[in-house]
Scaffold this active site. Structure first.
Site, PDB file in Angstrom:
ATOM      1  N   SER A 234       0.844  -1.193   0.107  1.00 37.39           N
ATOM      2  CA  SER A 234       0.134   0.119  -0.166  1.00 37.39           C
ATOM      3  C   SER A 234       0.828   1.226  -0.029  1.00 37.39           C
ATOM      4  O   SER A 234       0.542   2.283  -0.804  1.00 37.39           O
ATOM      5  CB  SER A 234      -0.942   0.223   1.180  1.00 37.39           C
ATOM      6  OG  SER A 234      -0.253  -0.150   2.447  1.00 37.39           O
TER       7      SER A 234
ATOM      8  N   ALA B 170       4.628   1.437  -0.418  1.00 35.75           N
ATOM      9  CA  ALA B 170       5.693   1.402  -1.356  1.00 35.75           C
ATOM     10  C   ALA B 170       5.747  -0.082  -2.176  1.00 35.75           C
ATOM     11  O   ALA B 170       4.837  -0.954  -2.088  1.00 35.75           O
ATOM     12  CB  ALA B 170       7.003   1.170  -0.279  1.00 35.75           C
TER      13      ALA B 170
ATOM     14  N   LYS C 292      13.249  -1.175  -1.333  1.00 37.87           N
ATOM     15  CA  LYS C 292      11.911  -0.805  -1.066  1.00 37.87           C
ATOM     16  C   LYS C 292      11.930   0.771  -1.228  1.00 37.87           C
ATOM     17  O   LYS C 292      12.636   1.389  -0.460  1.00 37.87           O
ATOM     18  CB  LYS C 292      11.807  -1.159   0.688  1.00 37.87           C
ATOM     19  CG  LYS C 292      10.257  -0.924   0.839  1.00 37.87           C
ATOM     20  CD  LYS C 292       9.805  -1.418   2.341  1.00 37.87           C
ATOM     21  CE  LYS C 292       8.403  -0.695   2.678  1.00 37.87           C
ATOM     22  NZ  LYS C 292       8.079  -1.455   3.927  1.00 37.87           N
TER      23      LYS C 292
ATOM     24  N   ASP D 239       2.939  -7.165  11.233  1.00 39.81           N
ATOM     25  CA  ASP D 239       2.224  -7.263   9.845  1.00 39.81           C
ATOM     26  C   ASP D 239       2.656  -8.789   9.408  1.00 39.81           C
ATOM     27  O   ASP D 239       3.360  -8.666   8.289  1.00 39.81           O
ATOM     28  CB  ASP D 239       2.634  -6.252   9.246  1.00 39.81           C
ATOM     29  CG  ASP D 239       1.655  -5.773   7.943  1.00 39.81           C
ATOM     30  OD1 ASP D 239       0.907  -6.556   7.741  1.00 39.81           O
ATOM     31  OD2 ASP D 239       2.250  -5.074   7.122  1.00 39.81           O
TER      32      ASP D 239
END
Length: 565
Positions: A200, A202, A218, A350
């Site tokens: 969302s 990167a 990233k 996450d």
């Protein structure tokens, strides 16, 4: 040429005006039915009217641009707000009108409710894909709350983990060159055009440094930070409106949690430090791999890391093909998270499949690669200890303890529902002992079917519990989803590892507060005895399991001899 341009602009203006007026009239015809709900709140009425007009303008411009493709409307705040407002208005209108003449006691009520949930979830998914960024993040958060929200929302929005929009290679390279203050070719000998992963906020590209080392870069989406404040204000405003229209559905916790964590997730320097701290705490686990950060090529928007390969943790086919034991994977993942939560209070929040890779090392050992360290929850000692004591009560089916420590965490009389939310088990299973009673598919279906009936109570719990708890619930559900995809269930060994960490957490706290040598010795002795009991019980389970396996093998051998005789 000039005449053609004037005619084109005139056509756009007419289309913009027509579609805007059409939308605003349509919106007011819907919203007048709800005006009574806001009587006495003139400020909110004015805000809604202004929102309707601005949303209509945004919608009209969007319709015009769909034919002429002049600009990228997703980069304009009013357009993003307009999409969000019209989506929210449509969902609210659907719930209000579709259930208006339906009796809750009718047989088809639950089916109608389910259909509204599904339609609404599809609208939210479409909005997230159009607006991207923070909206994708919000959708992913909702999609991770299995057993806490209706299955229609969870199943529809969880796909956003794999379908975030990409930035162009030109945009990515621009961010890298701006932040590293050099040309791409000055640092990298190769830079893959296609990203290996898109999220969302990167996306990640594979590249090679001049010295030949492969790295994963990233790169933050170029516009996401610019409109993150506008998007957060939009989400917050719409959730407040929904809470006013549906007092039983208060999801303000979602915007509060996102507003708190979004700035941290947008800072890649902080993410790199998080990864290094986690490895310092858990580096003693030989099966854990955390990619190293190349700080000389990292900034707040660019994070360059050691490149790591592996299959997604929920890819059962990959594990079978590479002879990886799925039970060992889930067991080791449970060890990591038990120690993060109960011992250190420093939690990677996450663990969706794209952020957890599994592979075999050169020594034929299973390794878990933990990626994306942007979202962490730091637990206070008081919360961590109460949470550990709550889980000790859950594992021992101690109802009084469950009630006591649930109330300590702000749940009050809803402690039974809270226990079911934490364990994803029925109250009957909780009171019988979740480690003693295997979870069945029937129990899973029963829990998911009952979620819709408890939304007001679940909403109240999510608003009342400490903010630290919200990300732990999300983490629990993501880990459970991995177990489900791999065809595993929480085994006795998983619960035993959790018990060990809870015992260590409580005993360590008591040792820190000890005021005498005698007290310290007593605490240390009780800790050793508790851990010994867990180990002995684990050995007992292993021997009984092995005995069962040998019995089956002996029976099978006997049958084979009988068949060949």
């Amino acid at each position: 040429m000039k005449v053609a341009l004037v005619e084109r602009l005139a056509n756009i203006a007419l289309e913009l005006r027509g579609s805007s007026v059409q939308f605003v009239l349509g919106f007011f015809s819907e919203s007048m039915a709800w005006r009574g709900l806001f009587r006495g709140s003139q400020r909110l009425q004015r805000v809604l009217i202004l929102s309707a007009v601005s949303s209509g303008a945004g919608y009209g411009m969007y319709r015009a641009n769909s034919n002429y493709h002049l600009v990228d409307w997703s980069s304009i705040g009013v357009i993003r707000f307009g999409r969000a407002f019209t989506t929210a208005a449509s969902i609210v209108f659907d719930y209000k009108t579709s259930l208006m003449w339906v009796n809750p006691l009718d047989e088809d009520y639950s089916q109608i409710y389910s259909q509204i949930h599904l339609r609404s979830a599809e609208k939210l998914k479409k909005l997230a894909c159009l607006n991207g960024g923070v909206f994708i993040k919000a959708g992913q958060h909702i999609g991770a709350l299995d057993y806490l929200l209706p299955a229609e929302y969870v199943n529809t929005l969880k796909v956003l983990h794999d379908s975030a929009p990409e930035s162009s290679l030109k945009e990515v390279k621009k961010v890298v060159e701006e932040d590293l203050n050099c040309k791409i070719d000055d640092v990298f000998s190769s830079f893959d055009e296609r990203p290996i992963g898109t999220a969302s906020l990167a996306q990640v590209h594979k590249a090679s440094l001049k010295d030949g080392r492969d790295v994963a870069i990233k790169v933050q989406h170029p516009k996401v930070k610019d409109y993150s404040d506008v998007d957060m204000n939009t989400i917050e405003f719409l959730l407040q409106v929904v809470a006013r229209l549906f007092p039983e559905f208060k999801f303000l916790w979602l915007s509060e949690e996102m507003r708190l964590n979004l700035p941290k997730e947008l800072d890649f320097i902080l993410e790199g430090r998080n990864s290094e701290k986690l490895y310092q705490l858990l580096g003693h686990f030989s099966f854990l791999k955390v990619p190293k950060v190349h700080w000389e090529y990292s900034t707040k928007r660019v994070l360059t890391m050691e490149f790591s390969t592996g299959g997604k943790v929920d890819d059962r086919a990959y594990m079978v093909a590479n002879n990886i034991n799925t039970n060992e994977v889930t067991k080791n993942l449970g060890k990591l998270y038990s120690e993060m939560i109960f011992v250190h209070g420093y939690v990677h929040c996450d663990p969706h499949p794209g952020n957890v890779l599994v592979r075999k090392t050169e020594k034929n050992k299973i390794e878990i690669v933990l990626l994306d360290h942007g979202l962490y929850q730091v637990l206070t000692d008081s919360f961590r200890l109460n949470y550990a004591k709550l889980w000790q009560s859950l594992l021992s089916a101690d109802v009084d303890g469950i009630k006591k420590y649930s109330e300590t965490l702000g749940v009050g009389k809803l402690y039974g529902l809270f226990a079911c939310m934490l364990t994803a088990r029925s109250w009957e299973s909780v009171t019988s002992g979740i480690s003693n009673k295997e979870r069945t598919q029937t129990e899973n279906e029963e829990i998911q079917a009952n979620v819709s009936g408890f939304i007001p109570e679940i909403s109240q719990i999510l608003n009342d519990i400490p903010r630290q708890m919200l990300l732990l619930l999300k983490t629990n559900d993501l880990l459970r989803s991995i177990e489900y995809q791999l065809g595993c269930r929480k085994s006795s060994s998983s619960f035993l590892n959790m018990s060990r960490c809870c015992v260590r957490a409580v005993a360590d706290d008591q040792l820190q507060r000890s005021t005498s040598i005698r007290q310290t010795l007593n605490i240390s002795l009780r800790r050793r005895i508790s851990l010994l009991k867990i180990t002995l019980y684990e050995l007992y389970l292993w021997f009984t399991t092995m005995d069962s396996i040998l019995r089956v093998k002996a029976l099978w051998s006997g049958q084979q001899m009988y068949l060949t005789s």
